[in-house]
Design a protein around this motif. Sequence first.
Motif, PDB file in Angstrom:
ATOM      1  N   UNK A   7       1.300  -1.086  -0.089  1.00 16.07           N
ATOM      2  CA  UNK A   7       0.145  -0.147  -0.001  1.00 16.07           C
ATOM      3  C   UNK A   7       0.627   1.025  -0.102  1.00 16.07           C
ATOM      4  N   UNK A   8       2.106   1.116   0.956  1.00 17.95           N
ATOM      5  CA  UNK A   8       2.336   2.375   1.104  1.00 17.95           C
ATOM      6  C   UNK A   8       3.735   2.853  -0.872  1.00 17.95           C
ATOM      7  N   UNK A   9       3.997   1.642  -0.779  1.00 24.11           N
ATOM      8  CA  UNK A   9       4.595   2.035  -2.419  1.00 24.11           C
ATOM      9  C   UNK A   9       3.372   2.389  -3.500  1.00 24.11           C
ATOM     10  N   UNK A  10       2.300   1.342  -3.844  1.00 23.12           N
ATOM     11  CA  UNK A  10       1.147   2.311  -4.167  1.00 23.12           C
ATOM     12  C   UNK A  10       0.610   3.603  -4.402  1.00 23.12           C
ATOM     13  N   UNK A  11       0.924   3.945  -2.813  1.00 22.13           N
ATOM     14  CA  UNK A  11       1.077   4.868  -2.700  1.00 22.13           C
ATOM     15  C   UNK A  11       1.955   6.960  -3.226  1.00 22.13           C
ATOM     16  N   UNK A  12       3.319   5.546  -2.961  1.00 25.03           N
ATOM     17  CA  UNK A  12       4.354   6.532  -3.232  1.00 25.03           C
ATOM     18  C   UNK A  12       4.026   6.932  -5.144  1.00 25.03           C
ATOM     19  N   UNK A  13       3.309   5.912  -5.585  1.00 25.01           N
ATOM     20  CA  UNK A  13       3.730   5.865  -7.136  1.00 25.01           C
ATOM     21  C   UNK A  13       3.058   6.607  -7.341  1.00 25.01           C
ATOM     22  N   UNK A  14       1.613   6.722  -7.044  1.00 20.29           N
ATOM     23  CA  UNK A  14       0.416   7.687  -6.718  1.00 20.29           C
ATOM     24  C   UNK A  14       1.025   9.362  -7.424  1.00 20.29           C
ATOM     25  N   UNK A  15       1.865   9.015  -6.019  1.00 20.14           N
ATOM     26  CA  UNK A  15       2.021  10.742  -5.465  1.00 20.14           C
ATOM     27  C   UNK A  15       3.156  10.911  -6.974  1.00 20.14           C
ATOM     28  N   UNK A  16       4.109  10.271  -6.947  1.00 24.61           N
ATOM     29  CA  UNK A  16       4.935  10.127  -8.095  1.00 24.61           C
ATOM     30  C   UNK A  16       4.287  10.818  -9.135  1.00 24.61           C
ATOM     31  N   UNK A  17       3.030  10.419  -9.631  1.00 24.04           N
ATOM     32  CA  UNK A  17       2.909  10.136 -11.084  1.00 24.04           C
ATOM     33  C   UNK A  17       1.927  11.438 -11.631  1.00 24.04           C
ATOM     34  N   UNK A  18       0.932  11.801 -10.375  1.00 16.82           N
ATOM     35  CA  UNK A  18       0.552  13.153 -10.524  1.00 16.82           C
ATOM     36  C   UNK A  18       1.401  14.024  -9.881  1.00 16.82           C
ATOM     37  N   UNK A  19       2.489  14.156  -9.509  1.00 12.32           N
ATOM     38  CA  UNK A  19       3.516  14.933  -9.717  1.00 12.32           C
ATOM     39  C   UNK A  19       4.399  15.753 -11.418  1.00 12.32           C
ATOM     40  N   UNK A  20       4.758  14.521 -11.406  1.00 13.00           N
ATOM     41  CA  UNK A  20       4.793  13.968 -13.007  1.00 13.00           C
ATOM     42  C   UNK A  20       3.633  14.747 -13.551  1.00 13.00           C
ATOM     43  N   UNK A  21       2.590  14.193 -13.329  1.00 14.25           N
ATOM     44  CA  UNK A  21       1.377  14.568 -14.401  1.00 14.25           C
ATOM     45  C   UNK A  21       1.315  16.321 -14.455  1.00 14.25           C
ATOM     46  N   UNK A  22       2.013  16.961 -13.314  1.00 15.43           N
ATOM     47  CA  UNK A  22       2.250  18.425 -12.702  1.00 15.43           C
ATOM     48  C   UNK A  22       2.777  19.086 -13.532  1.00 15.43           C
TER      49      UNK A  22
END
Length: 359
Positions: A223-238
């Motif tokens: 779950x922590x890995x998925x959370x970090x992946x989503x955060x990184x993906x949103x930052x990349x999209x931003x």
Amino acid sequence: MLARAGLRVGPGLVQRSQQLKRAAWVAPAPHRLNSGLPMNIGVLFVPQQEAWVVERMGKFHRILEPGLNFLIPLLDRIRYVQSLKEIVINVPEQSAVTLDNVTLQIDGVLYLRVMDPYKASYGVEDPEYAVTQLAQTTMRSELGKLSLDRVFRERESLNANIVDAINQASDCWGIRCLRYEIKDIHVPPRVKESMQMQVEAERRKRATVLESEGTRESAINVAEGQKQAQILASEAEKAEQINKAAGEANAMLVKARAKAEAIQLLAAALAQQHGNAAASLSVAEQYVNAFSKLAKDSNTVLLPANTGDVTNMVAQALGIYTTLTKQQAVKTRDEMSTARKDPQPPATEVLKAEEASSS
């Protein structure tokens, strides 16, 4: 000689008869090491770590120290020989009941030393036997205070309690118990089987708990890995959107600058000689290109009545351009005439003119 033999042999016979009487109703007590009863010949050599108790005419006289000693024959007699070394006594196996009503077979080893030869000789008939019996009774009473599980966990405290109880009772005997050690504890077979089953169940429980903790840690990590992946993906999209917007803004600025430069060049070209003819030619070319693309994107097309009259269309475009040019020229001439009539305009009008020119 017979009298001397009687004095020497008599105490040994008395002690032997007492031992036989005691052996008739109790288990034989372990014999302690001693040097026997030596004969009084006047000059005696006492070995190291031994104490000889001397009686004179049947009454305690003194204790002989190691080394050379002198006695009066016939009057003085060596009554007891006490060893001052540490004595090891095996406590026989006995049964004891714990607090949770489990019968155990337990034995031990007792370590003691004679501290006062006088008390050890006259305080009790057989000090070692008395201490052994006291150790057995104390061990039974101490085991009755503990459950089966605590007996195995608290063997050291159990040994210390037995030593303290023995020393409290044997102080008047001149003997000190140094330590007591439990050798073997025998458990009934059924109790041993239940203990084995309990140990196996406890180990299975710990294995299950460890496995569940591992699964929990794994799920948390995923779950922590998925959370970090989503955060990184949103930052990349931003960051991508920001870069895209910046690129589009720069492109618009570049297009606007290019269009402004094109307009300036077009205006300069129109101001030159034969500029109107060049503008008419450019409008005619654009009209022909636009007419060639009709009905490509949609079947519904709105056309003017004189679609084929290219000359009329070009004339209309040039007329509109000429009208706009004349209006701009008239406005410029009026402003210049106003400026000649009033060479020094007020400050407010100057500011307004500057604002108009800047706009």
